[in-house]
Design an enzyme around this catalytic site. Structure first.
Site, PDB file in Angstrom:
ATOM      1  N   ASP A   1       0.887  -1.158   0.000  1.00 21.64           N
ATOM      2  CA  ASP A   1       0.000   0.000   0.000  1.00 21.64           C
ATOM      3  C   ASP A   1       0.928   1.211   0.000  1.00 21.64           C
ATOM      4  OD1 ASP A   1      -1.507   2.211   0.745  1.00 21.64           O
ATOM      5  OD2 ASP A   1      -2.519   1.207   2.424  1.00 21.64           O
TER       6      ASP A   1
ATOM      7  N   ASP B   1      -4.352  -1.564  -1.917  1.00 19.53           N
ATOM      8  CA  ASP B   1      -3.132  -2.371  -2.087  1.00 19.53           C
ATOM      9  C   ASP B   1      -2.921  -2.772  -3.543  1.00 19.53           C
ATOM     10  OD1 ASP B   1      -2.218  -2.966   0.783  1.00 19.53           O
ATOM     11  OD2 ASP B   1      -4.371  -3.363   0.838  1.00 19.53           O
TER      12      ASP B   1
ATOM     13  N   GLN C   1       3.041   4.181   2.749  1.00 21.69           N
ATOM     14  CA  GLN C   1       2.634   3.549   4.024  1.00 21.69           C
ATOM     15  C   GLN C   1       3.381   2.247   4.346  1.00 21.69           C
ATOM     16  OE1 GLN C   1      -1.684   3.186   5.168  1.00 21.69           O
ATOM     17  NE2 GLN C   1      -1.326   1.015   4.890  1.00 21.69           N
TER      18      GLN C   1
ATOM     19  N   GLY D   1      19.208  -6.257   0.392  1.00 18.80           N
ATOM     20  CA  GLY D   1      19.138  -7.722   0.280  1.00 18.80           C
ATOM     21  C   GLY D   1      17.836  -8.293  -0.199  1.00 18.80           C
TER      22      GLY D   1
ATOM     23  N   TYR E   1       2.281   0.551  15.194  1.00 20.69           N
ATOM     24  CA  TYR E   1       1.388   0.536  14.041  1.00 20.69           C
ATOM     25  C   TYR E   1       1.853   1.515  12.974  1.00 20.69           C
ATOM     26  CZ  TYR E   1      -2.616   0.988  11.067  1.00 20.69           C
ATOM     27  OH  TYR E   1      -3.433   1.020   9.970  1.00 20.69           O
TER      28      TYR E   1
ATOM     29  N   LYS F   1      -1.166  -1.864   7.995  1.00 20.37           N
ATOM     30  CA  LYS F   1      -1.541  -3.237   8.262  1.00 20.37           C
ATOM     31  C   LYS F   1      -0.855  -4.159   7.291  1.00 20.37           C
ATOM     32  CE  LYS F   1      -5.740  -3.981   8.237  1.00 20.37           C
ATOM     33  NZ  LYS F   1      -5.877  -2.646   7.653  1.00 20.37           N
TER      34      LYS F   1
ATOM     35  N   GLN G   1      -5.979 -28.166  -9.711  1.00 24.49           N
ATOM     36  CA  GLN G   1      -6.286 -29.281 -10.630  1.00 24.49           C
ATOM     37  C   GLN G   1      -5.181 -30.335 -10.679  1.00 24.49           C
ATOM     38  OE1 GLN G   1      -9.936 -27.431 -11.822  1.00 24.49           O
ATOM     39  NE2 GLN G   1      -9.253 -29.494 -12.226  1.00 24.49           N
TER      40      GLN G   1
HETATM   41  P1  13P Z   1      -8.559 -32.900 -12.564  1.00 28.33           P
HETATM   42  O1  13P Z   1      -8.262 -34.083 -11.703  1.00 28.33           O
HETATM   43  O2  13P Z   1      -8.169 -33.103 -13.988  1.00 28.33           O
HETATM   44  O3  13P Z   1      -8.026 -31.645 -12.004  1.00 28.33           O
HETATM   45  O4  13P Z   1     -10.179 -32.753 -12.617  1.00 28.33           O
HETATM   46  C1  13P Z   1     -10.908 -32.447 -11.520  1.00 28.33           C
HETATM   47  C2  13P Z   1     -12.008 -31.532 -11.919  1.00 28.33           C
HETATM   48  O5  13P Z   1     -11.783 -30.513 -12.515  1.00 28.33           O
HETATM   49  C3  13P Z   1     -13.368 -31.905 -11.539  1.00 28.33           C
HETATM   50  O6  13P Z   1     -14.177 -30.779 -11.314  1.00 28.33           O
HETATM   51  P1  13P Z   2      -4.967  -0.277   5.192  1.00 26.74           P
HETATM   52  O1  13P Z   2      -4.124  -1.251   5.990  1.00 26.74           O
HETATM   53  O2  13P Z   2      -5.682  -0.972   4.088  1.00 26.74           O
HETATM   54  O3  13P Z   2      -4.148   0.883   4.738  1.00 26.74           O
HETATM   55  O4  13P Z   2      -6.131   0.235   6.136  1.00 26.74           O
HETATM   56  C1  13P Z   2      -5.792   0.991   7.250  1.00 26.74           C
HETATM   57  C2  13P Z   2      -6.942   1.235   8.148  1.00 26.74           C
HETATM   58  O5  13P Z   2      -6.760   1.232   9.329  1.00 26.74           O
HETATM   59  C3  13P Z   2      -8.266   1.500   7.586  1.00 26.74           C
HETATM   60  O6  13P Z   2      -9.213   1.769   8.576  1.00 26.74           O
HETATM   61 MG    MG Z   3      -3.935   2.256   3.431  1.00 31.38          MG
HETATM   62 MG    MG Z   4      -4.874  -2.020   2.514  1.00 31.37          MG
END
Ligand code: 13P
Ligand code: 13P
Ligand code: MG
Ligand code: MG
Length: 367
Positions: free
Chosen positions: A12, A54, A95, A104, A229, A232, A242
């Site tokens: 964010d 975000d 933020q 790093g 703080y 978040k 699958q």
């Molecule tokens: P696969 O085992 O090929 O993922 O198939 C599962 C499926 O998609 C059933 O809904």
């Molecule tokens: P964010 O972590 O999404 O920035 O939200 C902060 C917050 O406290 C909203 O009430």
């Molecule tokens: Mg925010």
């Molecule tokens: Mg957020």
């Protein structure tokens, strides 16, 4: 088949307006940087993801997880976006960038990341979940259901390649330790821990037969890292689907119940996690309720991202949204009372120390 790394790195870097959305100028800046990285050969392909305030960089590459070049690129991109955010007076510009300079990799620096390296299958369906106004532990409930609950994932019962179950890696965010549980054998042991999502978080899911990750979450908790703080820790999660893994529908199914998560308003309230389509990813009421979007991709065999599809745009999630809205009303009517408001130890900021200090002399020993 070749190995590919999928990195989802989020931050964010400024909200439009307040903490509700992202300004289009930030999106443009993000896209420019991603396009350049692809042109330079740093990454194979990319997409931009977004939920609330975000932004996520979704990137495929051949450099492995926690790679310095990739993390540095993400850091530089978020820094460039922060400059744009400042220009447009965005709320909380920068933020999630907690330190002055990159060193790093991104661990402890603020942005969240979920990455995995795997042998790409001929067809590789992937769902990337992005959530706002919540915390990494919010994934415990749905990911447990995807990979361990036969009432959610019938494949665990009737698909021979899933019948042995999966391995769950859990991190203790406070003790800074981790442990692997084998499911279904150790289901009850696992649940003792992950039922406390503010502390114990599922980080990876592995097949039992290999060390190849099939799901990964971001586990950064900014308030623990920063000691106070700042912002978040709105989390991301990547799930492969699958062919011996939960089907796409089994991966989406847990979100048909908008379970209660921590992180609404000032990071200090519980509320329902509402699954929404891309159009509705703007938490507004009391800065919420918390919400999650799902981006579906097919990876081609060279690591190219075909997508995203808006997986929660489907009307089959309308009932979940209605239930979430009803639950939001129910929680809101508690006002400043728990369990809407988080317990004291988990709130991201509190006036308790100041108020306690002020009233100290007025507290008398109780009989
Ligand atoms: P696969 O085992 O090929 O993922 O198939 C599962 C499926 O998609 C059933 O809904
Ligand atoms: P964010 O972590 O999404 O920035 O939200 C902060 C917050 O406290 C909203 O009430
Ligand atoms: Mg925010
Ligand atoms: Mg957020």
């Amino acid at each position: 088949m070749s190995e590919i790394t999928l990195s989802v790195i989020k931050a964010d870097v400024g909200g439009f307006v307040g903490h509700t959305d992202v300004h289009p100028a930030l999106r443009d800046c993000c896209d420019e940087q991603l396009a350049q990285a692809k042109k330079d050969g740093l990454i194979v392909d990319y997409a931009r993801g977004e939920v609330g305030d975000d932004i996520s960089l979704i990137m495929t590459h051949h450099k492995g997880v926690e790679n310095e070049d990739i993390h540095k690129f993400a850091w530089n991109t978020f820094t460039a976006m922060t400059e744009v955010a400042k220009k447009y007076g965005q709320y909380g510009a920068g933020q999630d960038l907690l330190v002055d300079a990159f060193s790093g990799n991104l661990k402890g620096m603020g942005p969240g990341f979920a990455e995995m390296t795997f042998e790409q299958r001929v067809s590789e369906p992937i769902v990337i979940f992005l959530a706002d106004k919540t915390e990494p532990g919010a994934w415990n409930f749905p990911i447990y259901k995807m990979f361990a609950d036969p009432f959610n994932t019938i494949g665990l019962v009737i698909d021979p390649s899933m019948h042995d179950g999966f391995r769950f890696e859990v991190q203790d965010l406070i003790g800074e330790r981790e442990i692997i549980f084998n499911l279904p054998e150790e289901m009850y042991d696992l649940l003792v821990f992950i039922g406390s999502p503010s502390r114990y978080v599922i980080k990876h899911i592995y097949r039992k037969s290999s060390d190849e990750p099939v799901a990964v979450t971001s586990t950064q908790r900014l308030f623990l890292m920063a000691g106070r703080y700042i912002g978040k820790d709105d989390p991301v999660m990547v799930v492969r689907c699958q062919s011996g893994l939960p089907a796409v529908g089994e991966v989406l199914e847990p979100f048909s119940f908008p379970h209660a998560v921590a992180g609404w308003m000032r990071g200090s309230h519980h509320g329902p996690l509402m699954p929404v389509g891309f159009e509705d990813d703007t938490p507004s009421r009391f800065d919420g309720p918390p919400r999650v979007v799902a981006l579906g991709f097919q990876l081609t065999d060279e690591g190219h991202l075909v997508g995203p599809r808006d997986m929660f745009g489907d009307k089959s999630f309308d009932n979940a949204r209605q239930l979430a809205l009803d639950a939001a009303d129910y929680f809101r009517r508690h006002g400043p009372f728990e369990p809407h408001r988080l317990p004291l130890g988990e709130m991201e900021y509190t006036t308790m120390p100041q108020v306690s200090k002020k009233l100290k002399s007025r507290f008398k020993k109780a009989d």
